[in-house]
Every structure is written in C-alpha cells, then in structure tokens.
Write an enzyme that holds these catalytic residues in place. Structure first.
Site, short mmCIF file in Angstrom:
data_model
loop_
_atom_site.label_atom_id
_atom_site.label_comp_id
_atom_site.label_asym_id
_atom_site.label_seq_id
_atom_site.Cartn_x
_atom_site.Cartn_y
_atom_site.Cartn_z
N GLY A 152 49.15 53.45 -22.39
CA GLY A 152 48.39 52.23 -22.54
C GLY A 152 48.98 51.11 -21.69
O GLY A 152 49.89 51.33 -20.90
N CYS A 153 48.44 49.90 -21.87
CA CYS A 153 48.86 48.77 -21.05
C CYS A 153 50.18 48.21 -21.56
O CYS A 153 50.20 47.12 -22.12
CB CYS A 153 47.80 47.69 -21.05
SG CYS A 153 46.21 48.24 -20.45
N VAL A 154 51.23 48.96 -21.43
CA VAL A 154 52.51 48.49 -21.97
C VAL A 154 53.52 48.26 -20.85
O VAL A 154 53.32 48.73 -19.75
CB VAL A 154 53.10 49.48 -22.99
CG1 VAL A 154 52.23 49.53 -24.21
CG2 VAL A 154 53.27 50.85 -22.38
#
Lengths: 316, 105, 531
Positions: free
Chosen positions: B103-105
C-alpha cells in the site's frame, strides 16, 4: 482567347476528359462520405468515464477551483463551453498556438502549408461557384470570357497564394521532417507521398498560371463541362493538375488530417467534459445504458458475462 | 519465488528477501536474516524491535505504524536505522519475518 | 534504434547510464554524489522479462513452453480487440480511438515527460513511442490491413512474446501524469495509451504489478486496505493516534468513528495511518477545533481512500468506488471528503462519477477547500511565524492538472508560511513527482531505483533549484506534498540522494503545517527527526 467548343477531340482526349470528371465527382463524394462516416462515428461514441484535464492547451493565469464535486452547482465547472475553452480552441485553429510557442521554424512551414491547403479549397470553391453561375445562366454560347466572370481577380489571387504557400510549406515540412530524427522516425511514407502530391499540384498550377492559362479559365470550364454532363476539353497540364488535386483529396481520409474535426470531440467531449452524473440528467441515462452492457474480459478476477453493474457490486 | 536456507531450514522468500512462510520463523531464521540485512550480531535492542514487530504482527496481521514502534520500544528512528540499515520497514520487518509492507506506506 | 526494434531479441533495448541522466543542481552537480541504480541479479533476469531497460516493474514471467508462449500472444490480441468494443471498453473507447488514430507525431509533447527528459531522452520513454508501437500492432493484427497499406502507413512491426512483454513493462514507465496530454494541441492522450495497455494486461491476461492488484485492490476489497490494515488494527491505530494527539497538544480528542448521519465521511489514504499518522492526527485536531461534524468509517474499504483500479483496471476501479460509496450511504453522511491523496481524489470524486448510479451517487469532494475555509476564514487561531522556514509546494497531478484544485492549498500556504516559494513550473504545469500511477508503492527489485534515478529526477531538480539560496543543511526546509503517493515518492527520492544530510530538506503534508501554526500548541507539531 479560345472558344471552348472548338477543340478537336481525339477519342483518347475524350476518354481523359470523362475520366477526370468522374474522378472529380468521386473524390468529392468520397471525401464527403468518408468524413461524414467519421463524424457520425465520433458523435455516436458511448459515454466514457470522466477523464478531464483541468486545462488542456491553455494555462489559465488564475485557475481556482473549490474542490470539484459532481454536485457543486457552479456554472464554472459544469460548462465546457466557457469562453476560455472556446478561446484556447480557436487559438489552435487560427494560428496553431502550441506549435508557435514550441518550435517557430516548424510552425512557420506548417502554417504556410495549411494556408496553402485552405486557399486551395477556397480557390476550388470559387471556381465551382463561377462555373455553376455560368451553367445556370443557360447560355448556349459559353465563352471563356463569360466563364471567367467577375471573380477572376479573387480566383487568381487565391491561386497564387495557394500554389506559393503549398510549395514553400510542403517542401519546408518535408525537409524538416527528414532532417530531424525524432520526426523522421515517426513519419510514415504516406505523409511524404502527401507532401509530394501537394508540391506537384502546386508546381503544375503555377506553370499553368504562367504559361498556358493566366486566368485559370480552363479549370472553370472544366467544371462547367461537368455540370452540363458534356466534357469540355482540358489541356494535358490542366488534366494533370486536376488529377493530382483529386488524388490529394482521396488521400486525405487515410491520414490523421481529420483531426480538424475529431479534436473538437476530444476537447469538448472528453478533456473538458465535466458534466456531472445528476439525477434525471442525460448523463445518468447514458450511464444506465452502458452499465447494463455485458463484459467478456477473461482475467481470473473478472466474471465474464456479468454486466458492468453486476461486476461493480461483485465481491470475490 | 525462490527457496533459500535460513536457520537451517528451507524457506520460501520473495524477490526482496522477505520470507513467505511466517510460521517457519524462529530465532535462528531471524539471525540468518539479520546477516543479510547487515544487522548481525543482534543485540538486546535488535531483539526488542524484532519481538515487538513480531508480537504486533501476530495480533493484528500487519506491521505497526513506524511511530508506534518508536514510541512503544523507546528506540528512536535514527537508532533503528543504525541497528537495521535497511530501515524499519525493509530491514527490521524482514528480520522479524513479516511480509513486505504494501500500500501507500 | 528503430521503432520496430522492440520485437527484436536482444539483451536490453536501452541501458540507463549515469552520465546520460539529466544534470542536477548543486550539490548534486558533483557526479560522485549521484547514486547508481542497482542491477538485477542474473537469476531475476532469467525468470522475468527485463530486456527493455534492465528494470522490472511488473515482473512478467518467461513462458515455460511454446504453448504457453502462444497463449500469451493470443490473449494479448484478444484483449486488444476488446479495447475497441463498446461493451467491454465504453469507459475509454472515445479518447483511445482519437489518441491512436489522430496523432501526427509532431513531438510537441516530448518535453513534458519526466521519464523521457530525465533519462537523457531514451527513445522508448518518448511519450509517442508506446502509442506508435500500439498503433502498428492494431493496424496489422486487429484491423488486419493489407501489406500495401501497412507499408504506406509505416506499420512495420512483428508481434512476438518479447514485444508484448516489453510493452507490458513499458506501460509502467509512464506515470499517467498526463502532462503530455496537456501539451497536445490535438487533444491526443498518450498517458491514456499506457493506461489502456495496462488494462489489456490486467483485465484479459491477469497480469499486473503485485503491489497494485494482489496486494492492492484485491487485498483492499478482502481485508479492508491495501496496507493490510484490518478493522481490528484500525481500532488499535486510532487509539494510538488519540494518545499521540493528547501528548502533542495536551488535550484529548475523540476521533469519531462510524458516526451515523455525520456531515462528512472523511476518507484518508490508509498509508497515512501507517507511515504519516501526524497527517490524520492533524485533520482530527483541525476539524475538532473548527467544530466540523465528521466521521471515519471502520468498515473494510471504508477507511482506505485508495483506488488503485484507476491506474490499471476499470472493473477493480468500479468495485472499490462502489464499496466506498455503499459505506457512505449506509452511514447516512451528507458527503464524502477525500483527504490528502491525489489519485483517490481523481478516482472517487471524478472518474467514478460515471459508475456510481442511483443512491450510490453521493456528493463527493476534496478536503482541501474545507481546510482552506478554516484557515482563510480565521476559524482557528494561527500564527504564521511558527512556520518560519522555507517551504515549497509540490502539486499532485491528480488534484491539480487533472482536477483544477490549484488555489486552496496556495491560499493556505500564503497565509501561514511566510517563506513560501513556488517551484518552477508549478500549478497545472507541474512535473510529476515520479511516483504517479502506482510507482511510489511498487517496491520490488530495482524498480524503486528507477523511479528515484529516472522518473523522479526532474522533481528533485525542481526542489533543489527552489531552495538553492538556502541549500545548506543548517537551514531546515519543507516540501509540502498534499498527497500520500507523492509523499512516499519524495521521501524515497530524498533518501536515495541523502538529501536530508546534504541539504536539510524534509517533506510532509499540508494539514500538519496548519496545526504547526496553531497558537495554543506548546511545542511544534512538525517533528523534523522523521526524515
């Protein structure tokens, strides 16, 4: 001055004349049908997902948007016909704004070539109009004098502009496209053929103007002959001019040249299409239709045969 | 996917060396992973981080937010980078046997 | 190279050499400070297609048999044909058709491509290259034009496994920033071509980067978030945030969750919870102080704004958006507001507008104007001197060029940041951060190196240029990027080039700057040690 009917015709000449008339009719009908078909195709394109660009060819100095929602009833965002859109569109049509600001040399040849092309079209229209006038006058003794009509000055002016611009512009474009690797690599042979046809047409036009027919009356008479379904003989050089000119018209639908029209759809129906999906709107109706269409994509995560509506609600 | 030997057992790892069979993780596996991450030998702080990550993962099936890690272990980010040069996500999580963060991490 | 070389078997079509790359300003004008990209291992090269540029983004596996190879080609062609069918691709048929048929290859768009320019103008990255390859394939294998007309239209191309696999990778060397589309006077959308190629791979061949599909949309729909956060973990993280807020501002705030009938359902990118909780905390603090009636959702998918479908798969796009809208409907909120996430803005507010029908069509808007109204309308007390350090603003393509949300963030920064500087170009003319269309989350093999060394290089250049006057690491500087994806990319860029140590440049969101300026806070909200 010559009398149109006094040409003695060989069989071959007559055949040539008939061929040119048929070719001309065919070319005009062909381009009309081909382009109409394309317009119909584009106008009937299904609705698409929203994929707008806030600004496309222009840069607005003070763009402001308050967050954009389908329900924001601001006329600013709902109208794709707003003045700034129309203006930026016209800038491209009228003086190829993007090309001008990007590459002046390329723009210069491109613009000249287009001036040549557009004047050639107007030139033809003037010739046809003159011929039509002559034809409708029901004059039994059609003379070159009459045929040249009062539009002769305009006709000659247009001819000079279109031939000169056509030669300079197309030679320039051709040389430019050949000499720049990034253009050459992407230019198909058809484009170069197009340049050559244009250049030859204009060169022959010039020769005609300078030697054989300074008022271009022969061309008008050709159309008169077409209207009265009785060929009026044309000189070999004029025949060649007509042939190449028509060849160019037939060539056009095979090129991306119709972007003149399709770009209108691209901007107003895609890049600026911010019409929200409001209850009872035509957009909602169109979406209802397409969401009912069946999908046949076959990747494992998609159930082929479902409608879009079902697929969207499908939980795997 | 490729298999590799860690801590004496064969384990499947992804392209970036994260183990794909978390149930096979143990201290020996962690130590072998720490060698690949230039975090060897593992000291008390290494284990503090690894154990915290491991426990959180077993409870929530995900790595904790980095800030939570720092707060709960009391080890600041700079030190984490010294302990695990790959950083908390790519270094420490890998050693702790967690899957690669997504994910957008 | 020639265009048709893409189907010729070779070790690698292009090699990215450090010396070819776009020069960077001080202190990176010294080549020794530049970082070289990692090479793939020979084992990786053997298993995956890597003969495009020696980089792997998608990870297309080599076929193990002739039959597998033929099936691959067959599937590609059947998918390609479906792109031109109304039933299967009404979603983008119109712009696809126009872009493929009417491009005159004038190359005006070339200068807008961050990857093309930064790579030292490598042919394969040229914005018109992919469309030209695709056009040739379509002419020859879908329209099945005859030999003569193929020759005339320059459609020489030989379809084989290598070409398709390379094209699949190449579709992931374009960030879909659509700056090229903006440059085109004919409205040709070369970014869309990349998008459509990705769709053929995903929707027909079942191939997409793991981070986008398997661990992205699929995980989001199943577990709740592409980060893997399930509702239990969310609860724990929210508790952590509440404690963190209390520590930072000295006052407890209850973060509303699943509040029925609230005015606003706030959708955050769940990556914020994991990597930048200060952003979601800042929203909570601001909304609380301004008395806004809002809520988060704890339903799966309802707490993650992301919709990776917008990058590669229309069906996944529709599924995620539909689920998010259902949650908002069930909560009975008046509207959805999307937090600092660019692609979620574009996907949820704009693109999905034409898949959400009936009662799912709930008002959706950006959270930025709410912040703007609070700041400009003096709803909370702010002191701009607390933000007295050089700040520049990165414009997320999705919000700005593609949606027109240009001014709210600027009005905020102009009011609360005395040293606000615009980078050039900015606004709708900005350059992509280099992490667009999923790149920022694609973390495997050497892809992260590529997006730092190539696609993000021009952004780094812009950042360094705007701060040249205060480039010393002694002066702390801040790049404000109101988008999770851009933030992730800028973080990686700054790390890749060691920019914090060399130049003292930090990054973060917008809401944090607002809280940092709140006068009733005892200590600064922005903590610089998180570089």
């Amino acid at each position: 001055m010559f009398e149109a009917n006094t040409f003695s015709k060989s069989d071959l000449g007559l055949t040539m004349d008939i061929f040119l008339i048929l070719l001309t009719c065919f070319a005009y009908i062909f381009i009309l049908v081909a382009y109409s078909a394309k317009i119909v195709k584009y106008a009937r394109m299904p609705i698409h997902l929203r994929w707008e660009l806030f600004t496309a060819t222009k840069t607005e100095k003070k763009p402001y948007h308050h967050g954009l929602t389908a329900f924001e009833a601001q006329p600013f965002q709902s109208s794709r016909w707003r003045l700034s859109n129309v203006w930026s569109f016209l800038k491209e049509y009228l003086w190829f704004h993007s090309y001008l600001s990007h590459d002046k040399t390329y723009w210069c040849f491109l613009y000249i070539a287009h001036i040549g092309f557009v004047s050639l079209i107007i030139f033809q229209a003037v010739c046809i109009a003159t011929a039509l006038g002559t034809f409708l006058a029901h004059d039994q003794t059609i003379t070159a004098e009459r045929a040249t009509g009062s539009l002769v000055a305009l006709r000659i002016l247009l001819a000079i502009i279109s031939f000169a611009a056509g030669i300079i512009g197309n030679i320039g474009l051709m040389v430019y496209r050949i000499s720049h690797r990034d253009l050459r690599l992407y230019t198909p042979p058809l484009t170069f053929i197009g340049y050559c046809i244009s250049i030859c047409t204009c060169l022959i036009g010039f020769i005609l103007l300078l030697t054989n027919d300074p008022h271009f009356s022969g061309y008008v008479l050709f159309f008169v002959g077409m209207f009265q379904i009785k060929p009026i003989a044309v000189s070999g050089l004029l025949g060649l001019f007509i042939f190449l000119n028509m060849l160019h018209l037939i060539y056009l639908p095979f090129t991306p040249g119709f972007h003149y029209v399709t770009r209108f759809f691209a901007f107003f129906n895609v890049l600026w299409d911010t019409r929200p999906n409001q209850k009872g709107s035509p957009v909602e109706k169109a979406i209802g239709q397409v969401m009912g269409k069946k999908i046949t994509w076959s990747a494992p995560h998609i159930k082929s045969g479902q409608t879009w509506e079902q697929a969207a609600k499908h939980r795997s | 996917m490729a298999k590799t030997t860690l801590g004496g057992i064969e384990i499947e790892v992804d392209e970036d060396g994260f183990i794909q069979e978390p149930e096979k993780w143990n201290k020996e596996v962690a130590e072998d992973l720490s060698k690949l991450e230039q975090a060897f030998p593992m000291g008390e702080d290494h284990w503090k981080i690894v154990n915290y990550l491991r426990d959180y993962y077993l409870k929530y099936e995900i790595a904790p937010p980095i800030r939570m890690l720092v707060k709960q272990t009391g080890i600041d980010l700079k030190t984490i980078y010294q302990l695990f040069p790959g950083g908390p996500a790519k270094g420490a999580c890998k050693v702790a046997g967690l899957p690669k963060p997504t994910g957008c991490v | 190279m020639r265009i048709e070389d893409i189907s010729k078997k070779s070790d690698q079509i292009i090699k990215i050499r450090q010396s070819d790359l776009l020069p960077l300003p001080y202190p990176y004008n010294n080549p020794e400070k530049d970082t070289a990209m990692r090479e793939l291992s020979s084992d990786q090269r053997e298993r995956y297609e890597a003969s495009l540029d020696g980089v792997i983004g998608v990870g297309i596996q080599r076929p193990s048999s002739k039959a597998e190879e033929e099936l691959f080609i067959h599937k590609f062609l059947s998918g390609l044909a479906k792109l031109f069918e109304k039933e299967n691709n009404w979603t983008f048929l119109h712009p696809l058709y126009h872009s493929l048929e009417y491009c005159v290859k004038c190359q005006i768009c070339n200068d807008s491509c961050p990857a093309y320019i930064a790579s030292g103008r490598k042919e394969i990255y040229r914005p018109t290259y992919r469309p030209e390859v695709l056009r040739r394939i379509v002419d020859k294998y879908i329209k099945k034009k005859n030999r003569a007309s193929l020759k005339l239209t320059g459609s020489d191309i030989e379809l084989n496994w290598t070409l398709i696999a390379r094209l699949g990778e190449l579709a992931y060397r374009c960030t879909l920033c659509r700056k090229c589309t903006q440059a085109c006077p004919l409205g040709i959308d070369n970014g869309l071509i990349s998008h459509e190629i990705r769709k053929v791979f995903s929707q027909e061949m079942g191939i997409a980067p793991k981070e986008l599909h398997e661990q992205g949309t699929v995980q989001q729909l199943k577990v709740g978030s592409s980060t893997g956060i399930n509702p239990r973990a969310l609860e724990n993280i929210i508790e952590f945030m509440e404690n963190d807020i209390e520590e930072k501002i000295g006052r407890k705030i209850k973060i509303p969750v699943d509040k029925k009938g609230a005015e606003i359902l706030l959708l955050h990118n769940a990556g914020e919870f994991m990597s930048w909780p200060e952003n979601t905390e800042a929203f909570a603090i601001i909304f609380d102080a301004a008395g806004i009636d809002w809520t988060l959702s704890s339903e799966t998918v309802g707490y993650d704004a992301v919709n990776y479908g917008v990058w590669y798969d229309d069906i996944q796009l529709a599924r995620v958006a539909t689920r998010q809208a259902e949650i908002a409907r069930n909560l009975g909120v008046k509207k959805i507001n999307v937090g600092e996430c660019g692609h979620a803005h574009k996907a949820m507010i704009v693109v999905a507008d034409r898949v959400l029908t009936g009662d799912l069509n709930i008002p959706r808007e950006s959270a930025l104007p709410i912040l703007r109204d609070i700041v400009v309308g003096d709803k909370i007390k702010l002191d701009s001197s607390r933000n007295n350090f050089p700040i520049t603003l990165h414009d997320p393509c999705n919000m700005v060029r593609l949606m027109g949300i240009v001014e709210p963030q600027r009005e905020i920064l102009k009011k609360i940041c005395p040293q606000f500087l615009e980078m050039e170009p900015h606004g709708v003319d900005n350059y992509c951060c280099g992490g667009g269309s999923g790149f920022a989350i694609m973390q495997s093999m050497n892809f992260p190196d590529w997006r730092s060394a190539v696609s993000g290089r021009i952004k780094l250049k812009q950042i360094l240029e705007v701060f040249q006057d205060t480039i010393s690491p002694d002066v702390k500087k801040y790049v404000c990027a109101p988008c999770s994806n851009c933030k992730g990319q800028i973080r990686d860029l700054l790390n890749y080039y060691n920019v914090w140590d060399e130049c003292g440049i930090f990054y973060g969101g917008l809401a944090e700057l607002i809280v940092n300026a709140m006068i009733d806070l005892e200590k600064p909200f922005i903590e610089w040690e998180w570089h």
